[in-house]
Design a protein around this motif. Structure first.
Motif, PDB file in Angstrom:
ATOM      1  N   PHE A  46      10.071  -0.739   2.582  1.00  0.00           N
ATOM      2  CA  PHE A  46       9.834   0.676   2.324  1.00  0.00           C
ATOM      3  C   PHE A  46      10.455   1.092   0.992  1.00  0.00           C
ATOM      4  CE2 PHE A  46      11.769   4.949   2.586  1.00  0.00           C
ATOM      5  CZ  PHE A  46      10.621   5.713   2.660  1.00  0.00           C
ATOM      6  N   GLY A  47       9.688   1.851   0.199  1.00  0.00           N
ATOM      7  CA  GLY A  47      10.192   2.327  -1.075  1.00  0.00           C
ATOM      8  C   GLY A  47       9.648   3.692  -1.436  1.00  0.00           C
ATOM      9  N   ILE A  48      10.272   4.326  -2.421  1.00  0.00           N
ATOM     10  CA  ILE A  48       9.839   5.632  -2.936  1.00  0.00           C
ATOM     11  C   ILE A  48       9.422   5.446  -4.388  1.00  0.00           C
ATOM     12  CG2 ILE A  48      10.563   7.996  -3.435  1.00  0.00           C
ATOM     13  CD1 ILE A  48      12.618   7.724  -1.194  1.00  0.00           C
ATOM     14  N   SER A  49       8.289   6.034  -4.773  1.00  0.00           N
ATOM     15  CA  SER A  49       7.762   5.819  -6.114  1.00  0.00           C
ATOM     16  C   SER A  49       7.494   7.127  -6.842  1.00  0.00           C
ATOM     17  CB  SER A  49       6.468   4.997  -6.060  1.00  0.00           C
ATOM     18  OG  SER A  49       5.413   5.780  -5.533  1.00  0.00           O
ATOM     19  N   THR A  69      -4.451  20.003  -7.110  1.00  0.00           N
ATOM     20  CA  THR A  69      -3.601  19.329  -6.135  1.00  0.00           C
ATOM     21  C   THR A  69      -4.428  18.452  -5.204  1.00  0.00           C
ATOM     22  OG1 THR A  69      -3.783  21.173  -4.566  1.00  0.00           O
ATOM     23  CG2 THR A  69      -1.954  21.236  -6.136  1.00  0.00           C
ATOM     24  N   PRO A  70      -3.776  17.471  -4.543  1.00  0.00           N
ATOM     25  CA  PRO A  70      -4.493  16.626  -3.596  1.00  0.00           C
ATOM     26  C   PRO A  70      -4.647  17.324  -2.256  1.00  0.00           C
ATOM     27  CG  PRO A  70      -2.221  15.978  -3.641  1.00  0.00           C
ATOM     28  CD  PRO A  70      -2.369  17.088  -4.661  1.00  0.00           C
ATOM     29  N   ILE A  71      -5.524  16.817  -1.438  1.00  0.00           N
ATOM     30  CA  ILE A  71      -5.679  17.310  -0.072  1.00  0.00           C
ATOM     31  C   ILE A  71      -5.065  16.264   0.843  1.00  0.00           C
ATOM     32  CG2 ILE A  71      -7.319  18.048   1.684  1.00  0.00           C
ATOM     33  CD1 ILE A  71      -9.251  18.720  -0.559  1.00  0.00           C
ATOM     34  N   SER A  72      -3.850  16.471   1.257  1.00  0.00           N
ATOM     35  CA  SER A  72      -3.162  15.511   2.107  1.00  0.00           C
ATOM     36  C   SER A  72      -3.798  15.513   3.497  1.00  0.00           C
ATOM     37  CB  SER A  72      -1.688  15.872   2.215  1.00  0.00           C
ATOM     38  OG  SER A  72      -1.090  15.867   0.939  1.00  0.00           O
ATOM     39  N   PRO A  73      -3.935  14.346   4.169  1.00  0.00           N
ATOM     40  CA  PRO A  73      -3.410  13.049   3.721  1.00  0.00           C
ATOM     41  C   PRO A  73      -4.448  12.206   2.983  1.00  0.00           C
ATOM     42  CG  PRO A  73      -4.136  12.873   5.971  1.00  0.00           C
ATOM     43  CD  PRO A  73      -4.482  14.269   5.506  1.00  0.00           C
ATOM     44  N   PHE A  74      -5.446  12.845   2.368  1.00  0.00           N
ATOM     45  CA  PHE A  74      -6.521  12.097   1.736  1.00  0.00           C
ATOM     46  C   PHE A  74      -6.147  11.650   0.318  1.00  0.00           C
ATOM     47  CE2 PHE A  74      -8.576  14.961   4.807  1.00  0.00           C
ATOM     48  CZ  PHE A  74      -9.113  14.007   5.654  1.00  0.00           C
ATOM     49  N   ILE A 124       5.257   7.080  -1.188  1.00  0.00           N
ATOM     50  CA  ILE A 124       6.025   6.084  -0.441  1.00  0.00           C
ATOM     51  C   ILE A 124       5.209   4.795  -0.423  1.00  0.00           C
ATOM     52  CG2 ILE A 124       7.368   7.685   0.966  1.00  0.00           C
ATOM     53  CD1 ILE A 124       5.346   7.402   3.181  1.00  0.00           C
ATOM     54  N   ILE A 125       5.880   3.671  -0.578  1.00  0.00           N
ATOM     55  CA  ILE A 125       5.245   2.373  -0.671  1.00  0.00           C
ATOM     56  C   ILE A 125       5.675   1.537   0.529  1.00  0.00           C
ATOM     57  CG2 ILE A 125       4.942   0.296  -2.059  1.00  0.00           C
ATOM     58  CD1 ILE A 125       3.798   2.775  -3.369  1.00  0.00           C
ATOM     59  N   PHE A 126       4.680   0.911   1.184  1.00  0.00           N
ATOM     60  CA  PHE A 126       4.944  -0.012   2.280  1.00  0.00           C
ATOM     61  C   PHE A 126       4.599  -1.412   1.825  1.00  0.00           C
ATOM     62  CE2 PHE A 126       3.720   4.085   4.058  1.00  0.00           C
ATOM     63  CZ  PHE A 126       4.828   4.377   4.834  1.00  0.00           C
ATOM     64  N   SER A 127       5.512  -2.319   2.004  1.00  0.00           N
ATOM     65  CA  SER A 127       5.306  -3.711   1.546  1.00  0.00           C
ATOM     66  C   SER A 127       5.132  -4.620   2.736  1.00  0.00           C
ATOM     67  CB  SER A 127       6.486  -4.172   0.689  1.00  0.00           C
ATOM     68  OG  SER A 127       6.345  -5.542   0.376  1.00  0.00           O
ATOM     69  N   MET A 179       0.859  -1.169   0.000  1.00  0.00           N
ATOM     70  CA  MET A 179       0.000   0.000   0.000  1.00  0.00           C
ATOM     71  C   MET A 179       0.898   1.221   0.000  1.00  0.00           C
ATOM     72  SD  MET A 179      -1.375   0.376   3.915  1.00  0.00           S
ATOM     73  CE  MET A 179      -2.000   2.005   3.522  1.00  0.00           C
ATOM     74  N   GLY A 180       0.321   2.372  -0.344  1.00  0.00           N
ATOM     75  CA  GLY A 180       1.155   3.556  -0.417  1.00  0.00           C
ATOM     76  C   GLY A 180       0.385   4.823  -0.112  1.00  0.00           C
ATOM     77  N   LEU A 181       1.124   5.842   0.307  1.00  0.00           N
ATOM     78  CA  LEU A 181       0.606   7.185   0.517  1.00  0.00           C
ATOM     79  C   LEU A 181       1.277   8.085  -0.509  1.00  0.00           C
ATOM     80  CD1 LEU A 181      -0.948   9.308   2.190  1.00  0.00           C
ATOM     81  CD2 LEU A 181       1.081   9.486   3.643  1.00  0.00           C
ATOM     82  N   SER A 182       0.479   8.722  -1.352  1.00  0.00           N
ATOM     83  CA  SER A 182       1.063   9.503  -2.442  1.00  0.00           C
ATOM     84  C   SER A 182       0.559  10.933  -2.432  1.00  0.00           C
ATOM     85  CB  SER A 182       0.741   8.855  -3.796  1.00  0.00           C
ATOM     86  OG  SER A 182      -0.640   8.954  -4.072  1.00  0.00           O
ATOM     87  N   PHE A 183       1.364  11.795  -3.026  1.00  0.00           N
ATOM     88  CA  PHE A 183       0.992  13.181  -3.265  1.00  0.00           C
ATOM     89  C   PHE A 183       0.788  13.319  -4.770  1.00  0.00           C
ATOM     90  CE2 PHE A 183       3.445  12.948   0.577  1.00  0.00           C
ATOM     91  CZ  PHE A 183       2.756  13.747   1.469  1.00  0.00           C
ATOM     92  N   SER A 184      -0.478  13.405  -5.173  1.00  0.00           N
ATOM     93  CA  SER A 184      -0.825  13.365  -6.584  1.00  0.00           C
ATOM     94  C   SER A 184      -1.224  14.746  -7.080  1.00  0.00           C
ATOM     95  CB  SER A 184      -1.986  12.378  -6.821  1.00  0.00           C
ATOM     96  OG  SER A 184      -1.670  11.107  -6.312  1.00  0.00           O
TER      97      SER A 184
END
Length: 227
Positions: free
Chosen positions: A169-172, A38-43, A222-225, A22-27
């Motif tokens: 942990f990774g960066i995408s 822009t996105p509304i973080s952390p949504f 950021i991606i969490f595995s 799963m991941g949390l992204s800024f789109s």
């Protein structure tokens, strides 16, 4: 809107229950004929997924955008200016992912469909009046319209590159091209004319009008595995 929000939450919870990643992204969304949004973080939670095998996965998620402006198409006239906005838009994708994994990096090719719904909609009367003036060849035009809001659907395709800092942990970096639309019929009137002529009032009945949700989406996340 409540049904779409509930469905989004159920999809996300269901996916998270069996997710391997799963991941949390800024789109960020750049519409074809509109304003940078822009996105509304952390949504903005993307990359909720499950691996079907080593090379194929299914992913979903949701992003809540603050849309600065989107175009409306299929009116009697064409315009490149935003007719709607600002508003809030929730976007829920569902995509098939082809994965090419290395020891520390991964390259994914993605494609699928998405649903979106805009709420707190506003008509950009400045751009609408300008388009009507050009359409009629008038010097002055003032519109007064109502609209019927509807959910929209579309398809998208893109790619994502992930660098794994650790096993968990990774960066995408991700880019998608979105093509979607939502029915947005407009009704009302507009009044105007030329400076040396008489004013007149004409009806607006754009039953085929649609919000144009076409453009590029860019994301840094950021991606969490769970592997």
């Amino acid at each position: 809107m409540k049904k779409l929000t509930l469905l989004s939450l159920l999809v996300m919870v269901s996916a998270a229950a069996s997710a391997q990643s799963m991941g949390l992204s800024f789109s960020y969304f750049i519409p074809k004929n509109g304003y940078f949004s822009t996105p509304i973080s952390p949504f903005s939670i993307r990359g909720l997924g499950v691996d079907l095998n080593k090379y194929i996965a299914l992913e979903t998620g949701a992003s809540l955008y603050r849309m600065s402006g989107l175009n409306v198409k299929d009116m009697p006239f064409a315009t490149k200016d935003a007719m709607v906005g600002p508003n809030f838009t929730i976007l829920v994708p569902a995509e098939l992912v082809i994965q090419f994994k290395g020891k520390q990096a991964e390259f994914d090719i993605k494609g699928g469909g998405f649903a979106f719904y805009g709420f707190s909609q506003k008509i950009n009367y400045g751009n609408l009046d300008r388009a009507l003036r050009k359409y009629q060849g008038w010097d002055v035009a003032n519109a007064d319209v109502t609209y019927t809001n509807n959910p929209g659907y579309g398809y998208h395709f893109g790619a994502e590159f992930t660098f794994n800092v650790t096993r968990q942990f990774g960066i995408s970096i991700e880019s998608n091209y979105m093509v979607g639309q939502a029915k947005f019929p407009l009704k009302g009137t507009y009044t105007g004319g030329t400076l040396n002529g008489t004013n007149e009032t004409l009806p607006i009945d754009f039953a085929d009008a649609k919000i144009d949700f076409t453009g590029f989406e860019f994301a840094l996340g950021i991606i969490f595995s769970g592997r």
